[in-house]
Write a protein that holds these residues in place. Structure first.
Motif, PDB file in Angstrom:
ATOM      1  N   ALA A 112      30.520  24.099  20.388  1.00 40.34           N
ATOM      2  CA  ALA A 112      29.996  22.840  20.630  1.00 40.34           C
ATOM      3  C   ALA A 112      28.623  22.894  21.046  1.00 40.34           C
ATOM      4  O   ALA A 112      28.437  21.706  19.473  1.00 40.34           O
ATOM      5  CB  ALA A 112      30.900  22.144  21.875  1.00 40.34           C
ATOM      6  N   TYR A 113      27.811  23.573  21.072  1.00 34.39           N
ATOM      7  CA  TYR A 113      26.391  23.346  21.055  1.00 34.39           C
ATOM      8  C   TYR A 113      26.410  23.483  19.997  1.00 34.39           C
ATOM      9  O   TYR A 113      25.267  23.313  19.515  1.00 34.39           O
ATOM     10  CB  TYR A 113      26.058  24.788  22.955  1.00 34.39           C
ATOM     11  N   ALA A 114      26.678  24.493  19.349  1.00 31.08           N
ATOM     12  CA  ALA A 114      26.394  25.475  18.192  1.00 31.08           C
ATOM     13  C   ALA A 114      26.586  24.038  17.002  1.00 31.08           C
ATOM     14  O   ALA A 114      25.620  23.822  15.736  1.00 31.08           O
ATOM     15  CB  ALA A 114      27.499  26.750  17.707  1.00 31.08           C
ATOM     16  N   VAL A 115      28.050  23.184  16.934  1.00 31.41           N
ATOM     17  CA  VAL A 115      28.045  21.841  16.004  1.00 31.41           C
ATOM     18  C   VAL A 115      27.270  20.712  16.213  1.00 31.41           C
ATOM     19  O   VAL A 115      26.987  20.380  15.253  1.00 31.41           O
ATOM     20  CB  VAL A 115      29.449  21.753  16.660  1.00 31.41           C
ATOM     21  N   LEU A 116      26.765  20.950  18.215  1.00 30.27           N
ATOM     22  CA  LEU A 116      25.809  19.667  17.937  1.00 30.27           C
ATOM     23  C   LEU A 116      24.512  20.098  17.029  1.00 30.27           C
ATOM     24  O   LEU A 116      23.750  19.110  16.861  1.00 30.27           O
ATOM     25  CB  LEU A 116      26.228  19.815  19.159  1.00 30.27           C
ATOM     26  N   GLN A 121      38.059  23.071  15.079  1.00 30.92           N
ATOM     27  CA  GLN A 121      38.537  22.162  14.440  1.00 30.92           C
ATOM     28  C   GLN A 121      38.788  21.237  15.147  1.00 30.92           C
ATOM     29  O   GLN A 121      37.917  20.293  15.336  1.00 30.92           O
ATOM     30  CB  GLN A 121      39.487  22.617  13.392  1.00 30.92           C
ATOM     31  N   ARG A 122      39.551  21.865  16.805  1.00 28.59           N
ATOM     32  CA  ARG A 122      39.494  20.887  17.731  1.00 28.59           C
ATOM     33  C   ARG A 122      38.513  20.625  17.734  1.00 28.59           C
ATOM     34  O   ARG A 122      38.289  19.271  18.418  1.00 28.59           O
ATOM     35  CB  ARG A 122      40.509  21.135  18.631  1.00 28.59           C
ATOM     36  N   ILE A 123      37.507  20.871  18.156  1.00 27.13           N
ATOM     37  CA  ILE A 123      36.480  21.038  18.742  1.00 27.13           C
ATOM     38  C   ILE A 123      35.375  19.991  17.970  1.00 27.13           C
ATOM     39  O   ILE A 123      34.543  19.120  17.988  1.00 27.13           O
ATOM     40  CB  ILE A 123      35.258  21.893  18.727  1.00 27.13           C
ATOM     41  N   ARG A 124      35.173  20.202  16.674  1.00 28.95           N
ATOM     42  CA  ARG A 124      34.333  19.168  15.913  1.00 28.95           C
ATOM     43  C   ARG A 124      35.213  18.187  15.641  1.00 28.95           C
ATOM     44  O   ARG A 124      34.460  17.337  15.687  1.00 28.95           O
ATOM     45  CB  ARG A 124      34.924  19.712  14.026  1.00 28.95           C
TER      46      ARG A 124
END
Length: 65
Positions: free
Chosen positions: A51-55, A5-8
């Protein structure tokens, strides 16, 4: 789940502030690296991987510009 959640949230804030989203995972990587070590000397942390996966899944159209 809290880290994810922090990353998103951080990606949304980075986007809203007008920064380059593609650089955000590197920032997480640097935050978790040992002082004075380069990225090539530091294993990629789970935060940067996520973070790369969410991007790639959520922010793809914003980083392709």
């Amino acid at each position: 789940a809290e880290m994810q959640q922090r990353i998103r949230v951080s990606l949304a804030l980075v986007h809203d502030a007008g920064y380059n989203l593609a650089e955000a995972p590197k920032a997480w990587w640097l935050v978790e690296s040992k002082e004075g070590k380069s990225l090539s000397e530091t294993p990629i942390p789970d935060t940067a991987i996520y973070a790369y996966a969410v991007l790639g899944s959520t922010w793809r159209r914003y980083i392709a510009q």
